[in-house]
Write a protein that holds these residues in place. Structure first.
Motif, PDB file in Angstrom:
ATOM      1  N   PRO A  85       0.896  -1.223  -0.009  1.00 52.74           N
ATOM      2  CA  PRO A  85      -0.103  -0.167   0.070  1.00 52.74           C
ATOM      3  C   PRO A  85       0.807   1.203  -0.086  1.00 52.74           C
ATOM      4  CG  PRO A  85       0.020  -0.969   2.155  1.00 52.74           C
ATOM      5  CD  PRO A  85       0.876  -2.078   1.292  1.00 52.74           C
ATOM      6  N   HIS A  86       2.201   1.045   0.324  1.00 50.72           N
ATOM      7  CA  HIS A  86       3.081   2.291   0.338  1.00 50.72           C
ATOM      8  C   HIS A  86       3.958   2.259  -0.898  1.00 50.72           C
ATOM      9  CE1 HIS A  86       6.018  -0.816   1.738  1.00 50.72           C
ATOM     10  NE2 HIS A  86       5.075  -1.088   2.661  1.00 50.72           N
ATOM     11  N   ALA A 108      -6.718   0.318   4.225  1.00 50.16           N
ATOM     12  CA  ALA A 108      -5.468  -0.147   5.000  1.00 50.16           C
ATOM     13  C   ALA A 108      -4.746   1.110   5.742  1.00 50.16           C
ATOM     14  CB  ALA A 108      -4.279  -0.763   4.238  1.00 50.16           C
ATOM     15  N   VAL A 109      -4.136   1.135   6.823  1.00 51.14           N
ATOM     16  CA  VAL A 109      -3.679   1.961   7.870  1.00 51.14           C
ATOM     17  C   VAL A 109      -2.595   1.195   8.391  1.00 51.14           C
ATOM     18  CG1 VAL A 109      -4.051   3.569  10.001  1.00 51.14           C
ATOM     19  CG2 VAL A 109      -6.145   3.054   8.518  1.00 51.14           C
ATOM     20  N   TRP A 110      -1.477   2.172   8.378  1.00 50.89           N
ATOM     21  CA  TRP A 110      -0.201   1.433   8.897  1.00 50.89           C
ATOM     22  C   TRP A 110       0.819   2.553   9.392  1.00 50.89           C
ATOM     23  CZ3 TRP A 110      -1.325   2.402   3.896  1.00 50.89           C
ATOM     24  CH2 TRP A 110      -0.331   3.067   3.258  1.00 50.89           C
ATOM     25  N   LEU A 111       1.791   1.942  10.390  1.00 52.11           N
ATOM     26  CA  LEU A 111       2.744   2.953  10.828  1.00 52.11           C
ATOM     27  C   LEU A 111       3.945   3.072   9.923  1.00 52.11           C
ATOM     28  CD1 LEU A 111       2.997   2.302  14.505  1.00 52.11           C
ATOM     29  CD2 LEU A 111       1.540   3.998  13.313  1.00 52.11           C
ATOM     30  N   ASP A 112       4.561   4.138   9.380  1.00 49.13           N
ATOM     31  CA  ASP A 112       5.487   4.030   8.409  1.00 49.13           C
ATOM     32  C   ASP A 112       6.557   4.920   8.621  1.00 49.13           C
ATOM     33  OD1 ASP A 112       6.630   5.421   5.752  1.00 49.13           O
ATOM     34  OD2 ASP A 112       4.828   4.517   4.635  1.00 49.13           O
ATOM     35  N   GLY A 113       7.659   4.255   8.235  1.00 46.30           N
ATOM     36  CA  GLY A 113       9.341   4.939   8.938  1.00 46.30           C
ATOM     37  C   GLY A 113       9.896   5.576   7.754  1.00 46.30           C
ATOM     38  N   ARG A 114       9.368   5.875   6.683  1.00 47.39           N
ATOM     39  CA  ARG A 114      10.003   6.775   5.752  1.00 47.39           C
ATOM     40  C   ARG A 114      10.864   7.824   5.952  1.00 47.39           C
ATOM     41  NH1 ARG A 114       5.431   7.801   1.339  1.00 47.39           N
ATOM     42  NH2 ARG A 114       4.595   5.965   2.135  1.00 47.39           N
ATOM     43  N   ALA A 115      10.399   8.546   7.061  1.00 47.22           N
ATOM     44  CA  ALA A 115      11.055   9.790   7.399  1.00 47.22           C
ATOM     45  C   ALA A 115      11.886   9.397   8.635  1.00 47.22           C
ATOM     46  CB  ALA A 115      10.138  11.002   7.622  1.00 47.22           C
ATOM     47  N   TYR A 116      11.784   8.137   9.383  1.00 47.39           N
ATOM     48  CA  TYR A 116      12.472   7.952  10.282  1.00 47.39           C
ATOM     49  C   TYR A 116      14.166   8.270  10.493  1.00 47.39           C
ATOM     50  CZ  TYR A 116      12.284   5.894  15.048  1.00 47.39           C
ATOM     51  OH  TYR A 116      12.487   6.003  16.475  1.00 47.39           O
ATOM     52  N   ASP A 117      14.826   7.927   9.470  1.00 45.42           N
ATOM     53  CA  ASP A 117      16.325   8.280   9.256  1.00 45.42           C
ATOM     54  C   ASP A 117      16.481   9.345   8.487  1.00 45.42           C
ATOM     55  OD1 ASP A 117      17.223   6.066  10.944  1.00 45.42           O
ATOM     56  OD2 ASP A 117      16.740   4.588   9.512  1.00 45.42           O
ATOM     57  N   GLY A 118      15.564  10.300   8.308  1.00 49.45           N
ATOM     58  CA  GLY A 118      15.759  11.170   7.283  1.00 49.45           C
ATOM     59  C   GLY A 118      15.754  11.199   5.564  1.00 49.45           C
ATOM     60  N   ASP A 119      15.216   9.891   5.504  1.00 43.29           N
ATOM     61  CA  ASP A 119      15.405   9.489   4.039  1.00 43.29           C
ATOM     62  C   ASP A 119      14.276  10.192   3.162  1.00 43.29           C
ATOM     63  OD1 ASP A 119      17.303   7.171   4.062  1.00 43.29           O
ATOM     64  OD2 ASP A 119      15.931   6.406   5.407  1.00 43.29           O
ATOM     65  N   LEU A 120      13.212  10.295   3.816  1.00 39.73           N
ATOM     66  CA  LEU A 120      12.019  10.785   2.742  1.00 39.73           C
ATOM     67  C   LEU A 120      11.228  11.738   3.692  1.00 39.73           C
ATOM     68  CD1 LEU A 120      10.790  11.021   0.170  1.00 39.73           C
ATOM     69  CD2 LEU A 120       9.189   9.138   0.597  1.00 39.73           C
ATOM     70  N   VAL A 121      11.438  13.006   3.646  1.00 40.02           N
ATOM     71  CA  VAL A 121      10.781  13.808   4.743  1.00 40.02           C
ATOM     72  C   VAL A 121       9.893  14.674   3.843  1.00 40.02           C
ATOM     73  CG1 VAL A 121      10.974  15.591   6.499  1.00 40.02           C
ATOM     74  CG2 VAL A 121      12.738  13.853   6.390  1.00 40.02           C
ATOM     75  N   GLU A 122       8.528  14.594   3.764  1.00 35.12           N
ATOM     76  CA  GLU A 122       7.857  15.433   3.114  1.00 35.12           C
ATOM     77  C   GLU A 122       7.561  16.778   3.664  1.00 35.12           C
ATOM     78  OE1 GLU A 122       4.426  12.781   1.590  1.00 35.12           O
ATOM     79  OE2 GLU A 122       5.368  11.748   3.147  1.00 35.12           O
ATOM     80  N   GLU A 123       6.729  17.783   2.993  1.00 26.79           N
ATOM     81  CA  GLU A 123       6.438  19.007   3.747  1.00 26.79           C
ATOM     82  C   GLU A 123       5.402  18.614   4.643  1.00 26.79           C
ATOM     83  OE1 GLU A 123       4.152  23.202   2.345  1.00 26.79           O
ATOM     84  OE2 GLU A 123       4.542  21.822   0.976  1.00 26.79           O
ATOM     85  N   GLY A 124       5.681  19.214   5.947  1.00 29.18           N
ATOM     86  CA  GLY A 124       4.913  18.894   7.177  1.00 29.18           C
ATOM     87  C   GLY A 124       5.495  17.884   8.014  1.00 29.18           C
ATOM     88  N   ARG A 133      -0.230   6.372   8.061  1.00 33.21           N
ATOM     89  CA  ARG A 133      -0.651   6.644   6.586  1.00 33.21           C
ATOM     90  C   ARG A 133      -1.646   5.489   6.320  1.00 33.21           C
ATOM     91  NH1 ARG A 133       3.618   9.829   4.313  1.00 33.21           N
ATOM     92  NH2 ARG A 133       2.693   9.678   2.412  1.00 33.21           N
ATOM     93  N   SER A 134      -2.425   5.897   5.201  1.00 36.62           N
ATOM     94  CA  SER A 134      -3.507   5.011   4.669  1.00 36.62           C
ATOM     95  C   SER A 134      -3.592   4.879   3.372  1.00 36.62           C
ATOM     96  CB  SER A 134      -4.853   5.589   5.447  1.00 36.62           C
ATOM     97  OG  SER A 134      -5.426   6.682   4.655  1.00 36.62           O
ATOM     98  N   ALA A 135      -4.332   3.959   3.109  1.00 37.35           N
ATOM     99  CA  ALA A 135      -4.629   3.829   1.435  1.00 37.35           C
ATOM    100  C   ALA A 135      -5.865   2.924   1.205  1.00 37.35           C
ATOM    101  CB  ALA A 135      -3.408   3.141   0.564  1.00 37.35           C
ATOM    102  N   GLU A 136      -6.633   3.253   0.266  1.00 36.85           N
ATOM    103  CA  GLU A 136      -7.941   2.423   0.013  1.00 36.85           C
ATOM    104  C   GLU A 136      -7.511   1.299  -1.115  1.00 36.85           C
ATOM    105  OE1 GLU A 136     -11.819   5.193   0.877  1.00 36.85           O
ATOM    106  OE2 GLU A 136     -10.972   5.206  -1.005  1.00 36.85           O
ATOM    107  N   ILE A 137      -8.262  -0.039  -0.824  1.00 29.09           N
ATOM    108  CA  ILE A 137      -7.971  -0.728  -1.882  1.00 29.09           C
ATOM    109  C   ILE A 137      -9.436  -1.497  -2.239  1.00 29.09           C
ATOM    110  CG2 ILE A 137      -6.944  -3.300  -1.890  1.00 29.09           C
ATOM    111  CD1 ILE A 137      -5.344  -2.302   0.587  1.00 29.09           C
TER     112      ILE A 137
END
Length: 347
Positions: A85-86, A108-124, A133-137
């Motif tokens: 879903p991610h 689907a709702v989940w915990l997401d670590g994409r920004a945890y190590d500074g890899d992908l830090v979006e605005e906000g 995060r979430s996504a509809e299936i």
């Protein structure tokens, strides 16, 4: 999940007419992420299609793993090609998933670590922070856009969801800049997520994840949320009720007997009570307890099972169906193995 040679398999089984059918294999691999607190789940679309999630290792780091989802339109005999879903492609933690059937889709709702190590830090977003995060299936395998629901959450507590009227409610352990990790609730209405709201201000300040998420159940506008807290160095299991679809909650009631571990689960029943389960220490043993709870407190507490082996019964789960109430848990055996045990009680 069970060991299979050098790997691990994810399987499902169905209870029909009082009998369990032969387990069906969903997937097997030597690269599944196996964790006592972060485990697979199964749900069903409104058209009968099944959906299962599990976790797959995605890199050399101990906590680099992805969510994998597969669908079956033949009751689990065959499964679709797994998908995620991610879409971030970051080797980081993605887990603690809730699959919530809502209207004709599954959210689907989940915990997401994409920004945890500074890899992908979006605005906000913030570096070093876990996200919700979430996504509809859709039952045909279609995947909607993923949405950032909360940019700052606790890093490894389970999420949970319930439907109240025409809204999907999700609860999770939040995190503030001052390391207060109380329970928050968000609602999905007409495709948009609300701003997170605290269910109750325990003000539990803890510089680390307790690995102990909340549970939620609902019927129409009646909502119950149960959770574990260690605020004030006093471990407790609490339950709060709402009669207006989680717009507001009354003061929580405490249901534990003094030495709770937590690992709560809930099932709202037709008689207006909510069955709450949790794990507690009694002497040197774990015990699984359940209680019918109302806003006035806990009625009689029932002691379902005791575990005095070297490993844990982990996170027991409940389901209320037309055939009764089912409780399932991982039960350690004297020879070091584990088994899944299920207890049924009439409503």
């Amino acid at each position: 999940m069970e060991r299979s040679g050098r790997g691990t398999s994810v399987k499902i089984a169905s209870l029909e007419n009082g009998q369990w059918d032969e387990p069906r294999l969903v997937t097997t691999s030597s690269s599944l992420f196996v964790n006592w607190a972060d485990f697979p789940s199964v749900a069903e679309f409104s058209d009968g299609t099944l959906i299962v999630h599990w976790l797959q290792r995605a890199g050399a780091s101990a906590y680099a793993y992805d969510v994998r989802i597969a669908l079956s339109d033949d009751n689990g005999d065959t499964w679709s090609t797994p998908m995620a879903p991610h879409r971030d492609m970051v080797q980081a933690q993605h887990g603690f998933v809730t699959l919530a059937p809502f209207q004709d889709k599954v959210t689907a709702v989940w915990l997401d670590g994409r920004a945890y190590d500074g890899d992908l830090v979006e605005e906000g977003a913030q570096s070093g922070q876990m996200q919700l995060r979430s996504a509809e299936i859709s039952s045909d395998g279609g995947m909607g856009s993923e949405i950032a629901v909360d940019f700052t959450t606790c890093s490894c507590c389970q999420t949970a969801a319930a439907i109240a009227g025409d809204e999907l409610l999700v609860v999770y352990r939040d995190r503030t800049e001052s390391e207060v990790r109380d329970i928050s609730l968000v609602r999905l209405h007409e495709g948009a997520w609300s701003v997170p709201r605290t269910v109750h201000a325990d003000n539990w300040e803890i510089s680390g994840c307790p690995v102990d998420g909340p549970s939620i159940s609902a019927q129409e506008k009646e909502v119950a949320v149960a959770w574990f807290t260690g605020a004030g160095d006093e471990p407790a299991v609490k339950v709060a009720f709402s009669t207006d679809g989680a717009s507001s909650f009354g003061d929580p009631v405490r249901v534990d007997m003094g030495e709770p571990v937590g690992r709560v689960n809930t099932a709202m029943l037709a008689d207006g009570t909510t069955l709450v389960s949790w794990v507690e220490w009694q002497g040197s043993s774990e015990v699984l307890l359940v209680c019918h709870v109302t806003a006035d407190g806990c009625g009689k507490t029932h002691r379902l099972v005791e575990n005095s082996e070297g490993s844990s019964m982990n996170f027991p789960q409940m389901a209320a169906t037309a055939d009764g109430i089912f409780v399932a848990w991982t039960h350690p055996l004297p020879d070091g193995r584990d088994t899944v045990r299920i207890m049924r009680s009439a409503r």
